[in-house]
Design an enzyme around this catalytic site. Structure first.
Site, PDB file in Angstrom:
ATOM      1  N   GLU A 137      38.737  53.010  21.226  1.00 19.34           N
ATOM      2  CA  GLU A 137      39.617  53.796  22.361  1.00 19.34           C
ATOM      3  C   GLU A 137      40.759  54.391  21.267  1.00 19.34           C
ATOM      4  O   GLU A 137      41.472  55.345  21.664  1.00 19.34           O
ATOM      5  CB  GLU A 137      40.471  52.883  22.959  1.00 19.34           C
ATOM      6  CG  GLU A 137      39.991  53.267  24.486  1.00 19.34           C
ATOM      7  CD  GLU A 137      40.840  52.317  25.703  1.00 19.34           C
ATOM      8  OE1 GLU A 137      41.615  51.564  25.143  1.00 19.34           O
ATOM      9  OE2 GLU A 137      40.603  51.983  26.838  1.00 19.34           O
ATOM     10  N   HIS A 180      17.078  39.189  14.341  1.00 25.50           N
ATOM     11  CA  HIS A 180      15.857  39.187  15.196  1.00 25.50           C
ATOM     12  C   HIS A 180      15.639  40.253  16.229  1.00 25.50           C
ATOM     13  O   HIS A 180      14.827  40.049  17.053  1.00 25.50           O
ATOM     14  CB  HIS A 180      15.459  37.733  15.655  1.00 25.50           C
ATOM     15  CG  HIS A 180      15.670  36.790  14.575  1.00 25.50           C
ATOM     16  ND1 HIS A 180      14.244  36.465  13.916  1.00 25.50           N
ATOM     17  CD2 HIS A 180      16.508  36.179  13.731  1.00 25.50           C
ATOM     18  CE1 HIS A 180      14.528  35.282  13.016  1.00 25.50           C
ATOM     19  NE2 HIS A 180      15.862  35.291  12.862  1.00 25.50           N
ATOM     20  N   LYS A 188      37.386  57.946  35.733  1.00 27.49           N
ATOM     21  CA  LYS A 188      38.282  57.697  36.968  1.00 27.49           C
ATOM     22  C   LYS A 188      38.250  58.906  38.024  1.00 27.49           C
ATOM     23  O   LYS A 188      38.133  58.815  39.213  1.00 27.49           O
ATOM     24  CB  LYS A 188      39.698  57.384  36.505  1.00 27.49           C
ATOM     25  CG  LYS A 188      39.673  56.118  35.857  1.00 27.49           C
ATOM     26  CD  LYS A 188      41.209  55.697  35.397  1.00 27.49           C
ATOM     27  CE  LYS A 188      41.171  54.866  34.280  1.00 27.49           C
ATOM     28  NZ  LYS A 188      42.757  54.460  33.788  1.00 27.49           N
TER      29      LYS A 188
HETATM   30  O1  PA5 Z   1      44.259  49.958  25.739  1.00 28.91           O
HETATM   31  C1  PA5 Z   1      44.418  50.454  26.923  1.00 28.91           C
HETATM   32  O2  PA5 Z   1      45.549  51.161  27.146  1.00 28.91           O
HETATM   33  C2  PA5 Z   1      43.494  50.463  27.919  1.00 28.91           C
HETATM   34  O3  PA5 Z   1      42.407  49.687  27.663  1.00 28.91           O
HETATM   35  C3  PA5 Z   1      44.094  49.435  29.033  1.00 28.91           C
HETATM   36  O4  PA5 Z   1      44.482  48.297  28.612  1.00 28.91           O
HETATM   37  C4  PA5 Z   1      43.183  49.356  30.131  1.00 28.91           C
HETATM   38  O5  PA5 Z   1      42.731  50.635  30.744  1.00 28.91           O
HETATM   39  C5  PA5 Z   1      43.775  48.578  31.312  1.00 28.91           C
HETATM   40  O6  PA5 Z   1      45.170  49.289  32.001  1.00 28.91           O
HETATM   41  P1  PA5 Z   1      46.124  48.564  32.772  1.00 28.91           P
HETATM   42  O7  PA5 Z   1      46.721  47.464  32.077  1.00 28.91           O
HETATM   43  O8  PA5 Z   1      47.049  49.639  32.954  1.00 28.91           O
HETATM   44  O9  PA5 Z   1      45.413  48.169  34.037  1.00 28.91           O
END
Ligand code: PA5
Length: 444
Positions: free
Chosen positions: A284, A305, A419
């Site tokens: 990310e 394996h 989303k």
């Molecule tokens: O690293 C990040 O920002 C994302 O992976 C969020 O943690 C994830 O999308 C969850 O978001 P939230 O805590 O707002 O529900």
């Protein structure tokens, strides 16, 4: 912990890495002086040493109270709102925790939208005393919101409004989001996710610390390990003697050589979720603007394996980062057998961990011969302290790597695309135009 790079330096010249000395020190300066992209999300940098004692004590107290009345603790969250906690808990608990009778057992929800998963969870919750943490920084994420709606109702039906509220902890933004409003109205115990700490960097906030404390793990040890690496980076923002810098620069070099896939390797199944946490952190943070190393993971020798063939002989765009554990928590030796029908007597008397280590070394050399550079991170054991070290190690290296790649490591704009489509396909208000376009594309 030690970083061993001899087997990588045969691919990446040591001098080429050394030439990055000035660059890496400047990159640290960008982080510490908050001059780089995403600089309003750097709260994690000083977090380990700045965590308030009163917050730690409060988390420990909440965990103690909830542990007394819970045989199960459900952590509702997705991405950075659950992976850090799960990484630490699964690394430190018994492999067969559900069968040991130790309580409370920590389970997860809100990280998928599987009807079967949720229905089966609810069926278990009918029969067991539980409490939960609902964790969402934004307070609006669909997956945890759905799970929380179901489990909140289940708690109320089971215990009544008042007791249900006492079994819910909300961990969210200090002011924004539907979850915060709900927590205020219902009077849930609440912890704040700091504004300047993004989800995937939040394991050392209540996001990670409360669930980890619920599992009976010493959160002070975890924090202490992170503090050690935080201080090391601060006092030595160079390449010499700082494994964080070396790791960031070496993987950057490998990427430049076309090694666009990094595989996190463990030889201990308790580290599977640590790899999942790492994959989210790096994927990310770096996968944007059509750039970035693709983070993958394997568990050896299991996956030797299955994926071993590809790693040895497939497209040569891979490198590995191995977390090598020096000492197991238990001792177990291979027994001698008089008839030796299985022909294992040549290793009789040896510890299983010794065989595992030899498999590790043999694999490293084989993969090196196959053109796969291997970075090794050697840790003395899997403990809360060492996991704290590793968490900060990878967080800081992630920030440095992101800046070397010239991306903003702290945003995730690409996550919005699915989303928007999902909301449009579900007919959410405000998405009408997109709904029509998508329906046409799907032939609906
Ligand atoms: O690293 C990040 O920002 C994302 O992976 C969020 O943690 C994830 O999308 C969850 O978001 P939230 O805590 O707002 O529900």
């Amino acid at each position: 912990m030690k970083l061993e790079l001899e087997h990588t330096y045969s691919f990446v010249g040591k001098d080429a890495v050394k030439a990055y000395q000035t660059k890496i020190t400047e990159t640290y300066e960008t982080v510490y002086a908050k001059k780089g992209a995403g600089n309003d999300f750097l709260g994690w940098v000083g977090l380990p040493s700045e965590i308030d004692e009163s917050l730690i004590t409060d988390i420990e107290k909440t965990a103690l109270e909830l542990r007394k009345k819970s045989d199960l603790f459900v952590v509702i969250g997705i991405g950075g709102s659950y992976l850090g906690a799960r990484a630490v808990i699964e690394a430190l608990q018994n492999h067969f925790a559900p069968l040991t009778g130790e309580k409370p057992l920590v389970v997860y929800a809100g990280h998928n939208m599987s009807e079967d998963y949720l229905k089966e969870l609810l069926a278990i919750l009918d029969k067991i005393d539980y409490s939960l943490a609902v964790i969402s920084k934004s307070g609006t994420t669909t997956e945890p919101a759905i799970a929380f709606r179901l489990l909140k109702q289940h708690l109320i039906d089971k215990y009544g409004e008042k007791e249900a509220a006492s079994r819910i902890v909300a961990i969210t933004d200090k002011a924004k989001g539907a979850l915060k409003q709900l927590a205020n109205v219902k009077g849930y115990k609440t912890y704040i996710v700091p504004d300047d700490v993004g989800g995937r960097f939040s394991v050392l906030t209540p996001v990670g610390l409360l669930p980890i404390a619920m599992a009976g793990i010493n959160i002070r040890q975890l924090i202490a390990g992170a503090v050690e690496i935080e201080k090391m980076c601060k006092s030595n923002p160079t390449l010499e003697g700082n494994p964080v810098s070396e790791y960031a620069v070496v993987r950057h070099f490998l990427y430049g050589m076309g090694k666009t896939n990094e595989i996190m390797v463990n030889y201990e199944p308790r580290l599977v979720y640590f790899s999942e946490w790492w994959k989210q952190l790096y994927g990310e943070s770096h996968g944007k603007e059509h750039k970035g190393i693709f983070p993958a993971s394997v568990t050896f020798s299991t996956d030797l394996h299955s994926m071993g063939q590809y790693i040895q002989d497939g497209i040569r765009n891979l490198f590995e980062t191995v977390i090598s554990v020096e000492n197991s928590n238990h001792e177990l030796r291979i027994p001698m057998e008089a008839d030796d029908l299985d022909q294992l007597n040549y290793i009789a008397g040896k510890r299983i961990s010794e065989v595992n280590h030899k498999a590790e070394l043999g694999t490293m050399l084989a993969h090196e011969d196959g053109g796969v550079p291997v970075i090794r991170i050697v840790i003395p054991e899997v403990s809360a302290y060492v996991l704290g070290q590793l968490i900060y190690f990878f967080e800081m290296a992630c920030a440095l790597s992101g800046y070397l790649l010239e991306v903003n490591p702290f945003d995730q704009p690409g996550v919005e695309a699915y989303k928007k489509n999902m909301f449009a396909l579900l007919g959410k208000k405000g998405y009408e135009e997109q709904t029509a376009v998508l329906n046409r594309r799907l032939g609906i």
